[in-house]
Motif scaffolding. Structure first.
Motif, PDB file in Angstrom:
ATOM      1  N   SER A 231       0.840  -1.215   0.000  1.00 45.21           N
ATOM      2  CA  SER A 231       0.000   0.000   0.000  1.00 45.21           C
ATOM      3  C   SER A 231       0.864   1.250   0.000  1.00 45.21           C
ATOM      4  CB  SER A 231      -0.929  -0.006   1.211  1.00 45.21           C
ATOM      5  OG  SER A 231      -0.185  -0.028   2.415  1.00 45.21           O
ATOM      6  N   GLU A 232       2.026   1.179   0.668  1.00 47.30           N
ATOM      7  CA  GLU A 232       2.939   2.323   0.695  1.00 47.30           C
ATOM      8  C   GLU A 232       3.513   2.576  -0.696  1.00 47.30           C
ATOM      9  OE1 GLU A 232       4.799   5.570   2.219  1.00 47.30           O
ATOM     10  OE2 GLU A 232       3.374   4.277   3.259  1.00 47.30           O
ATOM     11  N   ARG A 234       2.064   1.733  -3.560  1.00 43.12           N
ATOM     12  CA  ARG A 234       0.975   2.277  -4.381  1.00 43.12           C
ATOM     13  C   ARG A 234       0.781   3.762  -4.111  1.00 43.12           C
ATOM     14  NH1 ARG A 234      -1.871  -2.488  -3.154  1.00 43.12           N
ATOM     15  NH2 ARG A 234      -3.096  -1.364  -1.585  1.00 43.12           N
ATOM     16  N   LYS A 235       0.825   4.136  -2.840  1.00 41.48           N
ATOM     17  CA  LYS A 235       0.606   5.524  -2.443  1.00 41.48           C
ATOM     18  C   LYS A 235       1.700   6.433  -3.006  1.00 41.48           C
ATOM     19  CE  LYS A 235      -0.243   8.411   1.621  1.00 41.48           C
ATOM     20  NZ  LYS A 235      -0.278   8.429   3.118  1.00 41.48           N
ATOM     21  N   LYS A 236       2.962   5.973  -2.935  1.00 38.59           N
ATOM     22  CA  LYS A 236       4.075   6.782  -3.436  1.00 38.59           C
ATOM     23  C   LYS A 236       3.994   6.934  -4.953  1.00 38.59           C
ATOM     24  CE  LYS A 236       9.111   7.206  -3.379  1.00 38.59           C
ATOM     25  NZ  LYS A 236      10.405   6.620  -2.928  1.00 38.59           N
ATOM     26  N   GLY A 239       1.106   9.255  -5.817  1.00 41.93           N
ATOM     27  CA  GLY A 239       1.403  10.653  -5.461  1.00 41.93           C
ATOM     28  C   GLY A 239       2.277  11.325  -6.503  1.00 41.93           C
ATOM     29  N   ARG A 293       3.161  17.245  -2.754  1.00 43.72           N
ATOM     30  CA  ARG A 293       2.731  15.876  -3.036  1.00 43.72           C
ATOM     31  C   ARG A 293       3.913  14.916  -3.201  1.00 43.72           C
ATOM     32  NH1 ARG A 293      -2.633  15.695  -4.467  1.00 43.72           N
ATOM     33  NH2 ARG A 293      -2.350  13.684  -5.472  1.00 43.72           N
TER      34      ARG A 293
END
Length: 312
Positions: A231-232, A234-236, A239, A293
């Motif tokens: 999930s980290e 995917r988030k990076k 962003g 971001r």
């Protein structure tokens, strides 16, 4: 370039918002605030990207080039806009107008192409991670950026030079805030259909084709992001890519609305408000979009500020 067109005056009168004088002071104040903010923000990105070894990657190399383009881009038009809005003298010399045309066209075209290259970089990084260092090595990156600059210069040389051949029949007033190709074509007299057609065709390759490549790249990137298990991660990835997409729409939206329709059909106020958009909103917003971001840039910027404060 020696201008052979004898119908051009010694100087142009830039009408700007002469029909709405009450708008001039508020816009002048906005430009006076946002222009330094755009310069400081983009210079900060360049400095941080150069000083922090963690940011010595192709992505930040392209981002540094984008920031440099934004600085030059705004500086080619905003000081002229400030001068005209803040004084009663609303003129620009013919040579000054020609120089502005070449600079603005070169920088604008190069920036559009650079955003497409940045999307390709993200595509390779996310969809082809094992081949990233092989495909996006420093020699290739420098070569690609050099090609983009050469393409932007070529576009400006061809398009501006052909536009300057159009007769103005003694007209010295431009209904704009600065010198721009569509407004000059619209002001010209005589046969100008060929120039309008050429501008539309060339801008398909400068605007539409890169935009299609960007959208195709991000379609593949979006598909790849959903396959990332972390999930980290995917988030990076999301962003970084969403920041770039926001910048893309901020630049391509106004550009397409201005350059893909025939100059003769452009409304009177459209060039002025579009100029304010890509002269003020986009360059000011870009540094904040990329820093707010992007954890890497925020961390590097914080580190630089702390080192400056501790040294004092």
């Amino acid at each position: 370039m020696a201008l052979d067109n004898k119908s051009y005056p010694e100087e142009f009168i830039l009408l700007g918002f002469a029909d709405r004088p009450w708008l001039e002071f508020p816009i002048f104040v906005v430009l006076l605030i946002t222009y330094p903010m755009a310069l400081i923000g983009n210079i900060s990105i360049i400095v941080v990207s150069k000083l922090d070894p963690c940011l010595h990657t192709p992505m930040y190399f392209f981002l540094t080039n984008l920031s440099f383009l934004e600085i030059c881009y705004t500086t080619s038009i905003v000081p002229q806009m400030l001068f005209n809005l803040g004084s009663s003298k609303k003129t620009i010399s013919c040579m000054g107008c020609i120089i502005q045309l070449y600079l603005f066209s070169t920088l604008g075209a190069t920036e559009c192409l650079l955003l497409a290259l940045m999307s390709f970089d993200r595509y390779v990084a996310i969809c082809r991670p094992l081949h990233y260092t092989l495909i996006m090595n420093w020699r290739i990156c420098i070569l690609l950026v050099s090609i983009l600059w050469l393409s932007g210069i070529t576009y400006a040389l061809v398009e501006v030079t052909l536009t300057l051949q159009l007769p103005l029949c003694g007209v010295s007033k431009l209904d704009h805030l600065f010198c721009e190709i569509p407004v000059l074509i619209k002001t010209a007299c005589g046969e100008k259909e060929a120039n309008e057609l050429l501008l539309s065709v060339v801008c398909i390759f400068i605007l539409v084709v890169p935009l299609c490549l960007i959208l195709a790249s991000y379609a593949c990137i979006g598909h790849a992001i959903f396959k990332i298990k972390s999930s980290e991660g995917r988030k990076k990835a999301f962003g970084t890519c969403s920041s770039h997409l926001i910048v893309v729409f901020l630049l391509y939206g106004p550009g397409i609305s201005m350059y893909l329709q025939p100059p003769s059909s452009i409304s009177r106020d459209q060039p002025k408000f579009m100029a304010l958009f890509y002269g003020v909103v986009t360059p000011t917003a870009n540094p904040f979009i990329y820093t707010l971001r992007n954890k890497d840039v925020k961390w590097a910027l914080g580190k630089l500020v702390r080192s400056i404060l501790s040294s004092k």
